[in-house]
Scaffold this active site. Structure first.
Site, PDB file in Angstrom:
ATOM      1  N   GLU A 198     -37.008 -36.706  -3.035  1.00  0.00           N
ATOM      2  CA  GLU A 198     -35.647 -37.182  -3.330  1.00  0.00           C
ATOM      3  C   GLU A 198     -35.344 -38.466  -2.568  1.00  0.00           C
ATOM      4  O   GLU A 198     -35.732 -38.625  -1.411  1.00  0.00           O
ATOM      5  CB  GLU A 198     -34.635 -36.110  -2.924  1.00  0.00           C
ATOM      6  CG  GLU A 198     -33.200 -36.491  -3.257  1.00  0.00           C
ATOM      7  CD  GLU A 198     -32.298 -35.288  -3.299  1.00  0.00           C
ATOM      8  OE1 GLU A 198     -32.505 -34.418  -4.173  1.00  0.00           O
ATOM      9  OE2 GLU A 198     -31.394 -35.198  -2.460  1.00  0.00           O
ATOM     10  N   THR A 233     -30.094 -39.371  -5.974  1.00  0.00           N
ATOM     11  CA  THR A 233     -28.774 -38.741  -5.858  1.00  0.00           C
ATOM     12  C   THR A 233     -27.681 -39.663  -6.397  1.00  0.00           C
ATOM     13  O   THR A 233     -27.899 -40.846  -6.672  1.00  0.00           O
ATOM     14  CB  THR A 233     -28.453 -38.359  -4.392  1.00  0.00           C
ATOM     15  OG1 THR A 233     -28.386 -39.559  -3.634  1.00  0.00           O
ATOM     16  CG2 THR A 233     -29.499 -37.428  -3.818  1.00  0.00           C
TER      17      THR A 233
HETATM   18  C1  LIG Z   1     -30.293 -29.723  -5.580  1.00  0.00           C
HETATM   19  C2  LIG Z   1     -28.931 -30.288  -5.265  1.00  0.00           C
HETATM   20  C3  LIG Z   1     -28.676 -31.644  -5.505  1.00  0.00           C
HETATM   21  C4  LIG Z   1     -27.415 -32.197  -5.203  1.00  0.00           C
HETATM   22  N1  LIG Z   1     -27.187 -33.532  -5.453  1.00  0.00           N
HETATM   23  C5  LIG Z   1     -25.952 -34.073  -5.236  1.00  0.00           C
HETATM   24  C6  LIG Z   1     -25.669 -35.441  -5.541  1.00  0.00           C
HETATM   25  O1  LIG Z   1     -26.524 -36.194  -5.985  1.00  0.00           O
HETATM   26  N2  LIG Z   1     -24.416 -35.907  -5.302  1.00  0.00           N
HETATM   27  C7  LIG Z   1     -23.422 -35.102  -4.809  1.00  0.00           C
HETATM   28  O2  LIG Z   1     -22.288 -35.573  -4.632  1.00  0.00           O
HETATM   29  N3  LIG Z   1     -23.661 -33.788  -4.513  1.00  0.00           N
HETATM   30  C8  LIG Z   1     -24.892 -33.258  -4.713  1.00  0.00           C
HETATM   31  N4  LIG Z   1     -25.136 -31.930  -4.428  1.00  0.00           N
HETATM   32  C9  LIG Z   1     -24.066 -31.106  -3.836  1.00  0.00           C
HETATM   33  C10 LIG Z   1     -23.211 -30.393  -4.930  1.00  0.00           C
HETATM   34  O3  LIG Z   1     -22.506 -31.363  -5.669  1.00  0.00           O
HETATM   35  C11 LIG Z   1     -22.248 -29.436  -4.198  1.00  0.00           C
HETATM   36  O4  LIG Z   1     -22.966 -28.378  -3.639  1.00  0.00           O
HETATM   37  C12 LIG Z   1     -21.064 -28.934  -5.017  1.00  0.00           C
HETATM   38  O5  LIG Z   1     -20.162 -28.274  -4.122  1.00  0.00           O
HETATM   39  C13 LIG Z   1     -21.387 -27.930  -6.112  1.00  0.00           C
HETATM   40  O6  LIG Z   1     -22.039 -28.517  -7.145  1.00  0.00           O
HETATM   41  P1  LIG Z   1     -22.629 -27.588  -8.343  1.00  0.00           P
HETATM   42  O7  LIG Z   1     -23.129 -28.515  -9.375  1.00  0.00           O
HETATM   43  O8  LIG Z   1     -23.532 -26.570  -7.807  1.00  0.00           O
HETATM   44  O9  LIG Z   1     -21.258 -26.894  -8.844  1.00  0.00           O
HETATM   45  P2  LIG Z   1     -20.933 -25.657  -9.770  1.00  0.00           P
HETATM   46  O10 LIG Z   1     -22.133 -25.156 -10.505  1.00  0.00           O
HETATM   47  O11 LIG Z   1     -19.757 -26.062 -10.600  1.00  0.00           O
HETATM   48  O12 LIG Z   1     -20.507 -24.532  -8.710  1.00  0.00           O
HETATM   49  C14 LIG Z   1     -19.553 -24.786  -7.693  1.00  0.00           C
HETATM   50  C15 LIG Z   1     -18.812 -23.503  -7.352  1.00  0.00           C
HETATM   51  O13 LIG Z   1     -17.988 -23.120  -8.466  1.00  0.00           O
HETATM   52  C16 LIG Z   1     -18.341 -21.824  -8.950  1.00  0.00           C
HETATM   53  N5  LIG Z   1     -18.253 -21.873 -10.421  1.00  0.00           N
HETATM   54  C17 LIG Z   1     -19.118 -22.482 -11.267  1.00  0.00           C
HETATM   55  N6  LIG Z   1     -18.682 -22.336 -12.538  1.00  0.00           N
HETATM   56  C18 LIG Z   1     -17.528 -21.630 -12.481  1.00  0.00           C
HETATM   57  C19 LIG Z   1     -16.601 -21.158 -13.458  1.00  0.00           C
HETATM   58  N7  LIG Z   1     -16.796 -21.389 -14.755  1.00  0.00           N
HETATM   59  N8  LIG Z   1     -15.506 -20.470 -13.036  1.00  0.00           N
HETATM   60  C20 LIG Z   1     -15.289 -20.226 -11.695  1.00  0.00           C
HETATM   61  N9  LIG Z   1     -16.146 -20.642 -10.738  1.00  0.00           N
HETATM   62  C21 LIG Z   1     -17.241 -21.339 -11.118  1.00  0.00           C
HETATM   63  C22 LIG Z   1     -19.762 -21.580  -8.446  1.00  0.00           C
HETATM   64  O14 LIG Z   1     -20.048 -20.202  -8.321  1.00  0.00           O
HETATM   65  C23 LIG Z   1     -19.718 -22.303  -7.101  1.00  0.00           C
HETATM   66  O15 LIG Z   1     -19.106 -21.498  -6.138  1.00  0.00           O
HETATM   67  C24 LIG Z   1     -26.386 -31.362  -4.683  1.00  0.00           C
HETATM   68  C25 LIG Z   1     -26.664 -30.005  -4.406  1.00  0.00           C
HETATM   69  C26 LIG Z   1     -27.918 -29.471  -4.694  1.00  0.00           C
HETATM   70  C27 LIG Z   1     -28.187 -28.025  -4.401  1.00  0.00           C
END
Ligand SMILES: Cc1cc2nc3c(=O)[nH]c(=O)nc-3n(C[C@H](O)[C@H](O)[C@H](O)COP(=O)(O)OP(=O)(O)OC[C@H]3O[C@@H](n4cnc5c(N)ncnc54)[C@H](O)[C@@H]3O)c2cc1C
Length: 285
Positions: free
Chosen positions: A17, A48
């Protein structure tokens, strides 16, 4: 190449990454790091994306460089929490024009002054990307549960919804205890999530990283890890060697247990990517 095609190859592979420059002036140093990491010929490199949107335009530029100039598969991250639907459509058009086929679709961390906008969860972004065309879509998952979820069961229900919306593979948050990852794998497979899982490993090579890692990810730090940091932390050279060895052990253990796809959070550090790759080179083929 779409990463889903790559994942069909049943063999151990490493990806790295990088993060885009935060300002124009750091473009050159980031470019050099990207070039060196790409020279290791990883299975792919991910770039990212700043959730606040500030540096987001560079993500596409770096991903394009990785693919076109260095011939390495590129995965561009895209977040939605601070975006509207038009901005997402514009970014998808940029990616399409740049020939980037793989997107890691994320919500992004909610800012302190968060006001709900057009996107609340990554699943909604995944739906829009799916409608927009022929992208290969990945998402994030959390072996130790996302901090906003009340329990892992609830988190896995939402993860399954994300996969059902069109997410074709998942990359994990960093973890330092493989047992937690294996436990998570068992639970998600039981919940019917069958897509490829890429294990995310963060080599911790200086003691000052540890506090920030805990704040960002909330990852559990096993005793063997805290002992390492306590003992070697004050000596930068020793801490570097110990951190590379710790991450290498995690990766070897993952490969030995049939987890073939490991993503290294190499954080624009070519020497970290190089040293990890060197340590497992005989396993990669
Ligand atoms: C591999 C990886 C790469 C990353 N890269 C970046 C990056 O490039 N830039 C950056 O800013 N951040 C990045 N992050 C951080 C990420 O954006 C944060 O962890 C963020 O808080 C959650 O993103 P997510 O896409 O997992 O969210 P989601 O999948 O939307 O989940 C977030 C929370 O909401 C809950 N949730 C999901 N869907 C629903 C629903 N329909 N109803 C109610 N609750 C729900 C989930 O259970 C979880 O608790 C990365 C994280 C990882 C693990």
């Amino acid at each position: 190449m779409k990463l889903t095609e790559l994942f069909k190859q049943d063999r151990p592979m490493l990806s790295f990454e990088v993060f885009p420059p935060k300002t124009d002036s750091s473009w050159e140093s980031v470019s050099q790091a990207v070039q060196k990491i790409a020279g290791l010929k990883p299975s792919y490199m991910s770039v990212t994306y700043g959730a606040g949107g500030g540096t987001s335009r560079y993500t596409v530029d770096i991903a394009k460089k990785i693919k076109r100039e260095y011939g390495v598969n590129a995965l561009a991250h895209l977040t939605c929490v601070s975006s509207d639907r038009q901005t997402v459509q514009d970014r998808l058009e940029d990616l399409r024009t740049a020939g980037i086929e793989n997107i890691l679709a994320l919500r992004g961390d909610r800012p302190q002054d968060y006001v709900p906008g057009e996107y609340r969860y990554a699943g909604e972004l995944i739906e829009d990307i799916k409608k927009a065309g022929d992208f290969c879509i990945g998402g994030a998952c959390y072996p130790e549960c996302h901090p906003e979820s009340s329990c892992q069961k609830e988190d896995i229900v939402h993860l399954k919804q994300k996969v059902d919306a069109g997410c074709e593979f998942l990359t994990t948050q960093m973890f330092f205890d493989n047992a937690l990852f294996y436990n998570f794998m068992y639970k998600i497979r039981e919940a019917g999530i069958t897509v490829p899982i890429v294990a995310g490993i963060m080599p911790v090579t200086n003691a000052s990283q540890v506090k920030r890692i805990c704040e960002l990810s909330g990852s559990f730090l096993p005793r063997s890890f805290t002992e390492m940091v306590d003992h070697f932390g004050p000596d930068p050279k020793a801490m570097y060697a110990a951190g590379i060895a710790y991450a290498t052990n995690q990766i070897v253990n993952l490969f030995a247990n049939g987890i073939n796809h490991v993503h290294v959070y190499s954080m624009n550090k070519p020497e970290v990517a190089r040293d990890i790759q060197k340590n497992v080179d005989g396993i990669l083929h």
